[in-house]
Design a protein around this motif. Structure first.
Motif, PDB file in Angstrom:
ATOM      1  N   ASP A 362       5.541   4.861 -16.911  1.00 29.59           N
ATOM      2  CA  ASP A 362       6.040   6.146 -16.415  1.00 29.59           C
ATOM      3  C   ASP A 362       5.941   6.206 -14.885  1.00 29.59           C
ATOM      4  OD1 ASP A 362       6.492   6.871 -18.977  1.00 29.59           O
ATOM      5  OD2 ASP A 362       4.923   8.387 -19.111  1.00 29.59           O
ATOM      6  N   PHE A 363       6.910   6.895 -14.318  1.00 36.16           N
ATOM      7  CA  PHE A 363       6.903   7.147 -12.873  1.00 36.16           C
ATOM      8  C   PHE A 363       6.319   8.533 -12.653  1.00 36.16           C
ATOM      9  CE2 PHE A 363       8.859   8.538  -8.852  1.00 36.16           C
ATOM     10  CZ  PHE A 363       8.435   7.505  -8.034  1.00 36.16           C
ATOM     11  N   VAL A 364       5.157   8.600 -11.980  1.00 36.83           N
ATOM     12  CA  VAL A 364       4.446   9.862 -11.833  1.00 36.83           C
ATOM     13  C   VAL A 364       4.240  10.160 -10.354  1.00 36.83           C
ATOM     14  CG1 VAL A 364       3.266   9.605 -14.051  1.00 36.83           C
ATOM     15  CG2 VAL A 364       2.191   8.729 -11.974  1.00 36.83           C
ATOM     16  N   GLU A 365       4.025  11.427 -10.105  1.00 36.86           N
ATOM     17  CA  GLU A 365       3.686  11.903  -8.767  1.00 36.86           C
ATOM     18  C   GLU A 365       2.363  12.623  -8.865  1.00 36.86           C
ATOM     19  OE1 GLU A 365       5.555  14.808  -5.281  1.00 36.86           O
ATOM     20  OE2 GLU A 365       6.818  14.066  -6.934  1.00 36.86           O
ATOM     21  N   PHE A 366       1.378  12.058  -8.178  1.00 37.97           N
ATOM     22  CA  PHE A 366       0.012  12.560  -8.282  1.00 37.97           C
ATOM     23  C   PHE A 366      -0.511  12.817  -6.875  1.00 37.97           C
ATOM     24  CE2 PHE A 366      -4.601  11.921  -8.586  1.00 37.97           C
ATOM     25  CZ  PHE A 366      -4.894  12.807  -9.600  1.00 37.97           C
ATOM     26  N   GLY A 367      -0.650  14.113  -6.527  1.00 37.87           N
ATOM     27  CA  GLY A 367      -1.060  14.447  -5.173  1.00 37.87           C
ATOM     28  C   GLY A 367       0.000  14.005  -4.186  1.00 37.87           C
ATOM     29  N   GLN A 368      -0.396  13.194  -3.227  1.00 35.48           N
ATOM     30  CA  GLN A 368       0.550  12.707  -2.218  1.00 35.48           C
ATOM     31  C   GLN A 368       1.117  11.340  -2.563  1.00 35.48           C
ATOM     32  OE1 GLN A 368      -1.470  12.075   1.486  1.00 35.48           O
ATOM     33  NE2 GLN A 368      -3.265  11.122   0.538  1.00 35.48           N
ATOM     34  N   PHE A 369       0.801  10.826  -3.755  1.00 35.68           N
ATOM     35  CA  PHE A 369       1.222   9.493  -4.135  1.00 35.68           C
ATOM     36  C   PHE A 369       2.282   9.555  -5.232  1.00 35.68           C
ATOM     37  CE2 PHE A 369      -3.262   9.093  -2.830  1.00 35.68           C
ATOM     38  CZ  PHE A 369      -3.094   8.254  -1.736  1.00 35.68           C
ATOM     39  N   GLN A 370       3.172   8.581  -5.190  1.00 35.70           N
ATOM     40  CA  GLN A 370       4.155   8.365  -6.243  1.00 35.70           C
ATOM     41  C   GLN A 370       4.074   6.905  -6.665  1.00 35.70           C
ATOM     42  OE1 GLN A 370       7.955   9.447  -4.573  1.00 35.70           O
ATOM     43  NE2 GLN A 370       7.860  11.516  -5.419  1.00 35.70           N
ATOM     44  N   GLY A 371       4.173   6.668  -7.967  1.00 37.16           N
ATOM     45  CA  GLY A 371       4.101   5.292  -8.422  1.00 37.16           C
ATOM     46  C   GLY A 371       4.287   5.175  -9.914  1.00 37.16           C
ATOM     47  N   VAL A 372       4.240   3.927 -10.385  1.00 38.72           N
ATOM     48  CA  VAL A 372       4.427   3.599 -11.797  1.00 38.72           C
ATOM     49  C   VAL A 372       3.063   3.333 -12.419  1.00 38.72           C
ATOM     50  CG1 VAL A 372       5.508   2.000 -13.423  1.00 38.72           C
ATOM     51  CG2 VAL A 372       6.686   2.603 -11.290  1.00 38.72           C
ATOM     52  N   VAL A 373       2.829   3.887 -13.604  1.00 36.71           N
ATOM     53  CA  VAL A 373       1.581   3.667 -14.336  1.00 36.71           C
ATOM     54  C   VAL A 373       1.596   2.240 -14.870  1.00 36.71           C
ATOM     55  CG1 VAL A 373       0.136   4.411 -16.251  1.00 36.71           C
ATOM     56  CG2 VAL A 373       1.429   6.103 -14.929  1.00 36.71           C
ATOM     57  N   GLU A 374       0.654   1.421 -14.406  1.00 36.31           N
ATOM     58  CA  GLU A 374       0.590   0.018 -14.820  1.00 36.31           C
ATOM     59  C   GLU A 374      -0.387  -0.206 -15.962  1.00 36.31           C
ATOM     60  OE1 GLU A 374       2.313  -2.640 -13.810  1.00 36.31           O
ATOM     61  OE2 GLU A 374       3.554  -1.368 -12.538  1.00 36.31           O
ATOM     62  N   ARG A 375      -1.474   0.554 -15.994  1.00 35.00           N
ATOM     63  CA  ARG A 375      -2.496   0.329 -17.019  1.00 35.00           C
ATOM     64  C   ARG A 375      -3.276   1.609 -17.249  1.00 35.00           C
ATOM     65  NH1 ARG A 375      -7.823  -0.420 -16.935  1.00 35.00           N
ATOM     66  NH2 ARG A 375      -7.781  -0.296 -14.651  1.00 35.00           N
ATOM     67  N   ILE A 376      -3.566   1.891 -18.512  1.00 30.71           N
ATOM     68  CA  ILE A 376      -4.441   3.012 -18.886  1.00 30.71           C
ATOM     69  C   ILE A 376      -5.662   2.411 -19.553  1.00 30.71           C
ATOM     70  CG2 ILE A 376      -4.694   5.133 -20.222  1.00 30.71           C
ATOM     71  CD1 ILE A 376      -1.707   5.530 -20.026  1.00 30.71           C
ATOM     72  N   GLY A 377      -6.789   2.422 -18.848  1.00 30.82           N
ATOM     73  CA  GLY A 377      -8.020   1.850 -19.374  1.00 30.82           C
ATOM     74  C   GLY A 377      -8.918   2.898 -19.976  1.00 30.82           C
ATOM     75  N   GLY A 378     -10.100   2.447 -20.374  1.00 30.96           N
ATOM     76  CA  GLY A 378     -11.049   3.369 -20.974  1.00 30.96           C
ATOM     77  C   GLY A 378     -11.588   4.381 -19.988  1.00 30.96           C
ATOM     78  N   ARG A 379     -11.768   3.978 -18.726  1.00 29.21           N
ATOM     79  CA  ARG A 379     -12.354   4.874 -17.728  1.00 29.21           C
ATOM     80  C   ARG A 379     -11.369   5.298 -16.654  1.00 29.21           C
ATOM     81  NH1 ARG A 379     -14.344   5.218 -12.872  1.00 29.21           N
ATOM     82  NH2 ARG A 379     -13.516   3.161 -12.359  1.00 29.21           N
ATOM     83  N   SER A 380     -10.409   4.445 -16.319  1.00 24.16           N
ATOM     84  CA  SER A 380      -9.518   4.743 -15.204  1.00 24.16           C
ATOM     85  C   SER A 380      -8.096   4.279 -15.520  1.00 24.16           C
ATOM     86  CB  SER A 380     -10.014   4.065 -13.914  1.00 24.16           C
ATOM     87  OG  SER A 380     -10.039   2.655 -14.082  1.00 24.16           O
TER      88      SER A 380
END
Length: 538
Positions: A362-380
């Motif tokens: 997914d392409f997300v905008e979080f705060g002042q950053f925009q980018g593609v979600v590369e990995r969803i881990g257990g903590r981060s």
């Protein structure tokens, strides 16, 4: 002729006799075994010459086995260090067999010594030990000669060279295994799994450590002076690592067994990661499942395998899970005091996996950053920006703050391009130019169609806004740039001016030099007289 009741009575008596006989035999065997176990329940210690254990001796009523063996070993070491020839004999003194070295008393052989050595009588054990000591003491004296030491020094040098070569070969083998496993798992972007790298590095370190430990042990065993220290260190290490001195629940474990257990648990984690990569790259990709769903399935499979593997290993190892309640309680206190943020991140990770507000890709905008979600881990979660910079964000922040997900459920999204033209421009022509530019771009969707809004009258320009729909949100900056280039070129061709902010300065007319009123002149004169008066006083 014997009747049937008589035959049955005869068989019944025979069966009872056999039962009583088996009971008596079992009773006698149990008594004999317990007696033999009591006989073997004494303490023993080895007699050692130059780091070579010769035989085990038992304790006596006056001294324990450890002190007795140490005294005998020290006496034999002094004899070996001398250049005199050594003769070991055995004889009977005061109805007890003793062992003599060059006619000097060394030790008395007891029946417990014979039991520990496997002999029938103490006299037979003394005779066997005398022959063994004669042979071993002669070997010990020969090992101190130059004729024996010189070739052994050469052997030690060759062993070191071979160990250095094998040390290098282990590194090459690690690289080959790494390449093989990378091809098997085919992780994304060609990056090997972190757990696999860690496991290979640990195996490499253990192999090299075991190699040098074995080589050093072999070399120290070649020389009698170093063999003593090698034997002492090996014995201390074996006692420290192999003795069960840690209690967990009802069972006792050695340090080595716990280290092996930790290694196996790490292996479970790494193998789960390898299986997850294989599932993601081979099975799910061939099944046609999209990247986000495949990543969620892979994460669930990975943590399920880790949980099952850990439980099975702990049960096989003999660890009762109920005995870990105290550790779990302490862990709960630690989580409540200092690890609550980490626990919150792990819980948020589970919510992200199940609810899937964001997915991998997914392409997300979080705060002042925009980018593609590369990995969803257990903590981060890892987000890669358009500048190819990886940002590691704790999972809890995605649930506590607003996140713009351009790809959620439907990646089609709309972008806005504000455009300003001079007041002398025809709005209809401007609208035509903007729509034409939007339709001509290959990555702009024709449905929904581009639209143009006349948003207002600015300070220096007529303000328009071009709205277009795209299906690839990560490339919105590139599409905007292409559209602006095309708009500027088209406006230039149509002689439509793009204005810049202007300010008009109006200067009111007057007379030069400036006329000053009489009141102002009088005030200036007073100030000047006052300053002259102060200067004359000074």
């Amino acid at each position: 002729m014997v009747s049937l009741p008589q035959r049955l009575g005869t068989w019944q008596r025979r069966i009872c006799s056999l039962g009583w006989g088996a009971f008596l035999v079992g009773l006698l065997l149990s008594i004999a075994c317990s007696t033999y176990a009591q006989l073997l329940s004494f303490e023993t210690a080895p007699v050692v010459i130059d780091g070579r254990p010769l035989f085990e001796i038992a304790q006596t009523n006056q001294i324990n086995a450890e002190e007795r063996a140490e005294a005998i070993s020290q006496e034999l070491g002094e004899r070996v260090a001398s250049d005199t020839e050594i003769f070991v004999t055995s004889e009977i003194r005061n109805k007890a067999p003793v062992i003599l070295v060059n006619g000097r008393y060394l030790m008395t052989v007891t029946q417990n010594d014979a039991t520990a050595g496997g002999a029938v009588t103490a006299r037979a054990q003394a005779s066997a030990w005398a022959k063994l000591l004669n042979r071993e003491l002669e070997i010990a004296q020969q090992e101190r000669s130059k004729e024996v030491l010189r070739p052994r020094i050469a052997i030690a040098t060759v062993a070191l060279l071979i160990a250095a070569i094998v040390h290098r070969l282990i590194g090459y083998i690690r690289r080959l295994l790494r390449l093989l496993l990378e091809r098997l798992t085919a992780p994304q972007e060609g990056q090997p799994p972190a757990g696999l790298n860690l496991l290979l590095a640990l195996l490499l370190s253990l192999l090299r450590l075991g190699l040098w430990f074995g080589v050093i042990t072999y070399i120290t065993n070649l020389f009698p002076f170093t063999r003593r220290w090698s034997y002492f260190l090996r014995r201390q290490v074996l006692v420290g690592f192999l003795e069960p001195n840690l209690r967990l629940g009802q069972n006792e474990f050695s340090i080595l067994s716990l280290v092996v257990l930790m290694g196996m648990l790490l292996g479970v984690v790494v193998l789960s990661g390898v299986f997850t990569n294989f599932l993601r790259s081979r099975v799910l990709r061939l099944a046609g499942i999209n990247r986000g769903s495949g990543e969620a399935i892979s994460i669930l499979a990975k943590y399920s395998l880790i949980f099952i593997g850990v439980v099975v290993l702990l049960q096989i190892w003999g660890l009762d899970l109920s005995s870990l309640a105290l550790i779990a309680s302490a862990l709960g206190v630690g989580i409540g005091l200092g690890l609550q943020n980490i626990a919150k991140d792990f819980g948020s990770g589970l919510i992200l996996v199940f609810e899937r507000p964001i997915q991998v890709g997914d392409f997300v905008e979080f705060g002042q950053f925009q980018g593609v979600v590369e990995r969803i881990g257990g903590r981060s979660t890892e987000i890669k920006t358009l500048d190819q910079i990886s940002i590691i964000v704790p999972n809890s922040r995605f649930l506590e703050h607003e996140v713009i997900n351009w790809s959620h459920r439907n990646p089609v999204s709309r972008i806005r391009l504000p455009v300003g033209v001079a007041y002398s421009s025809d709005p209809k022509i401007v609208q035509e130019v903007l729509l034409e530019t939007g339709y001509q771009h290959p990555q702009v969707l024709s449905t929904p169609a581009p639209r143009v809004f006349f948003t207002g009258f600015g300070d220096s320009a007529l303000e328009f806004e071009l709205l277009v729909w795209i299906a690839n949100p990560p490339k919105q900056l590139i599409i905007k740039s292409d559209l602006y280039f095309a708009i500027e070129a088209t406006l230039r061709d149509r002689n439509i001016e793009v204005p810049f902010p202007q300010r008009d300065l109006h200067v009111r007319s007057g007379q030069l030099p400036i006329e000053v009123s009489t009141e102002v002149l009088k005030h200036i004169k007073q100030l000047q007289d006052g300053s002259d008066h102060l200067s004359s006083k000074n």
